[in-house]
Enzyme design. Structure first.
Site, PDB file in Angstrom:
ATOM      1  N   CYS A 116       0.493  -0.889   0.162  1.00  0.00           N
ATOM      2  CA  CYS A 116       0.062  -0.258  -0.087  1.00  0.00           C
ATOM      3  C   CYS A 116       0.992   1.289  -0.378  1.00  0.00           C
ATOM      4  O   CYS A 116      -0.095   2.436  -0.243  1.00  0.00           O
ATOM      5  CB  CYS A 116      -0.934  -0.130   1.175  1.00  0.00           C
ATOM      6  SG  CYS A 116      -1.692  -1.141   1.183  1.00  0.00           S
ATOM      7  N   HIS A 257      -3.914   6.702   2.351  1.00  0.00           N
ATOM      8  CA  HIS A 257      -4.275   5.452   1.727  1.00  0.00           C
ATOM      9  C   HIS A 257      -5.491   5.093   2.958  1.00  0.00           C
ATOM     10  O   HIS A 257      -5.595   5.596   3.747  1.00  0.00           O
ATOM     11  CB  HIS A 257      -2.848   4.766   2.791  1.00  0.00           C
ATOM     12  CG  HIS A 257      -3.151   3.016   1.973  1.00  0.00           C
ATOM     13  ND1 HIS A 257      -3.696   2.836   1.112  1.00  0.00           N
ATOM     14  CD2 HIS A 257      -3.567   2.340   2.859  1.00  0.00           C
ATOM     15  CE1 HIS A 257      -3.725   1.979   1.020  1.00  0.00           C
ATOM     16  NE2 HIS A 257      -3.513   1.198   2.440  1.00  0.00           N
ATOM     17  N   ASN A 287     -10.129  -0.250  -0.500  1.00  0.00           N
ATOM     18  CA  ASN A 287      -9.520  -0.140  -0.641  1.00  0.00           C
ATOM     19  C   ASN A 287      -8.351  -0.823  -2.135  1.00  0.00           C
ATOM     20  O   ASN A 287      -8.576  -1.774  -1.880  1.00  0.00           O
ATOM     21  CB  ASN A 287      -8.171  -1.005   0.213  1.00  0.00           C
ATOM     22  CG  ASN A 287      -6.828  -1.215   0.687  1.00  0.00           C
ATOM     23  OD1 ASN A 287      -6.345  -0.643  -0.199  1.00  0.00           O
ATOM     24  ND2 ASN A 287      -6.609  -1.645   1.671  1.00  0.00           N
TER      25      ASN A 287
END
Ligand code: UT7
Length: 332
Positions: A116, A257, A287
């Site tokens: 990520c 994020h 996500n």
């Protein structure tokens, strides 16, 4: 001679049209729309349904948008870098495929895996490439087909992730004010077992057993990752702000994020940044791993003004994390 800095000059994104909604999950696993929304902030996520398409397709579409907007000759692109944990193949790299698809025939291209945090790692690397004076134009793209590594029978992970891609063009500038200013990147292998895909690499190559054990899917120990994520993202952002003498009021946007809305809120809270200055689009996409931060930049591009201070912050598998200070360089 004027000093060369690096700046973002365009953004482009692409998310598949097919959506998997929280309601859809109610018939797939033991869950409720309400649980998913309140525990994660997610309402729906894009899913790439086409069997013959994968993450390089999404990345190509995002890069094509930039080429169109900027009326860019792809032959002038020096490098294409793709941050991804879901490349089409182990090799060749997604970036090779994307560069070929967009006609970037003079570019070198490779993938970067920092989960990520991949986009932030890439941004720092591209900044150094540009500042070295050797390169003028770099496409950095985060592209993920997370649905390819999700066990849709596992309620703890399946609800979280979505497919998507977003890219930025990074170019030279001599503007000593507005450019990619500073970053801190970190990693700690202590996190390796908390968030991983066990099989498919050289330790556990694909076999009948790895498939039967469902080891080609994401495994996550959610609560542990949650705690690390809040602490690490807030700490690294605070460290970056302190060393650049920035306070909350100086920041136009926090670009975090998008893993869980509660992580974002806790991070913003610890940084004393009010929620109206925090980019959140997790409700639409879930996500998307390396694509979350550039997807935010794409969604907010029209609202960004030259001179805005942005703090980009990420945390992910590895563990990897980091924060980057960008002074935005253009008005749309
Ligand atoms: O991008 C990479 C970094 N990743 C992250 O930052 C993700 C970090 N983790 C998280 O976002 C959260 O930990 C999750 C969303 C994964 C889970 O939320 P949580 O509030 O930490 O839930 P939990 O794991 O503590 O589980 C609470 C309860 C459990 O039931 P019991 O044991 O209390 O009876 C779970 O079994 O919720 C249950 N549960 C669910 N219930 C309904 C777990 N998943 C679901 C579900 N629907 N989908």
């Amino acid at each position: 001679m004027d000093k060369i800095y690096a700046t973002i000059t365009a953004v482009g994104s692409f998310v598949p049209e097919t959506k998997l909604t929280n309601k859809d999950f109610e018939s797939m696993i033991e869950t409720t729309e309400e649980w998913i929304l309140t525990r994660t902030g997610i309402q729906e996520r894009g899913i790439l349904k086409d069997k013959d398409k994968a993450s390089s397709y999404l990345g190509t579409k995002a890069c094509e948008k930039i080429i169109q907007t900027k009326n860019l000759d792809p032959k002038t692109i020096d490098a294409v870098i793709c941050a991804t944990v879901t490349p089409d193949f182990v090799f060749p790299a997604n970036a090779n495929l994307i560069a070929y698809n967009i006609g970037a025939t003079n570019a070198f291209s490779f993938d970067l895996n920092a989960a990520c945090s991949g986009f932030l790692y890439g941004l720092t690397m591209c900044t150094s490439f540009i500042e070295s004076g050797r390169f003028k134009k770099i496409l950095l793209v985060g592209a993920e087909k997370m649905s390819s590594i999700i066990n849709y029978a596992d309620r703890t992970t399946s609800i979280l992730f979505g497919d998507g891609a977003a890219a930025v063009l990074i170019e030279r500038t001599t503007d000593s004010e507005c450019h990619i200013k500073d970053s801190i990147l970190k990693s700690d292998g202590i996190g390796a077992d908390f968030l991983k895909m066990k099989a498919g690499g050289s330790m556990f190559p694909a076999s009948k057993e790895t498939v039967e054990q469902k080891e080609h899917y994401i495994f996550q120990e959610g609560q542990s990752v949650f705690k690390y994520a809040v602490k690490c993202m807030a700490d690294v952002s605070a460290e970056l702000m302190a060393r650049n003498h920035l306070i909350g009021d100086d920041i136009a946007w926090l670009v975090p994020h998008q893993a869980n809305k509660r992580i974002i809120e806790a991070t913003a809270n610890r940084m004393a940044i009010s929620m109206d200055k925090v980019m959140i689009n997790i409700q639409k996409y879930g996500n998307t791993t390396s694509a979350t931060i550039p997807l935010c930049l794409a969604d907010w591009e029209k609202q960004l003004k030259k001179g805005d201070n942005l703090i980009l912050a990420a945390f992910g598998g590895g563990f990897t994390w980091g924060a980057t200070w960008v002074k935005w360089g253009y008005n749309s």
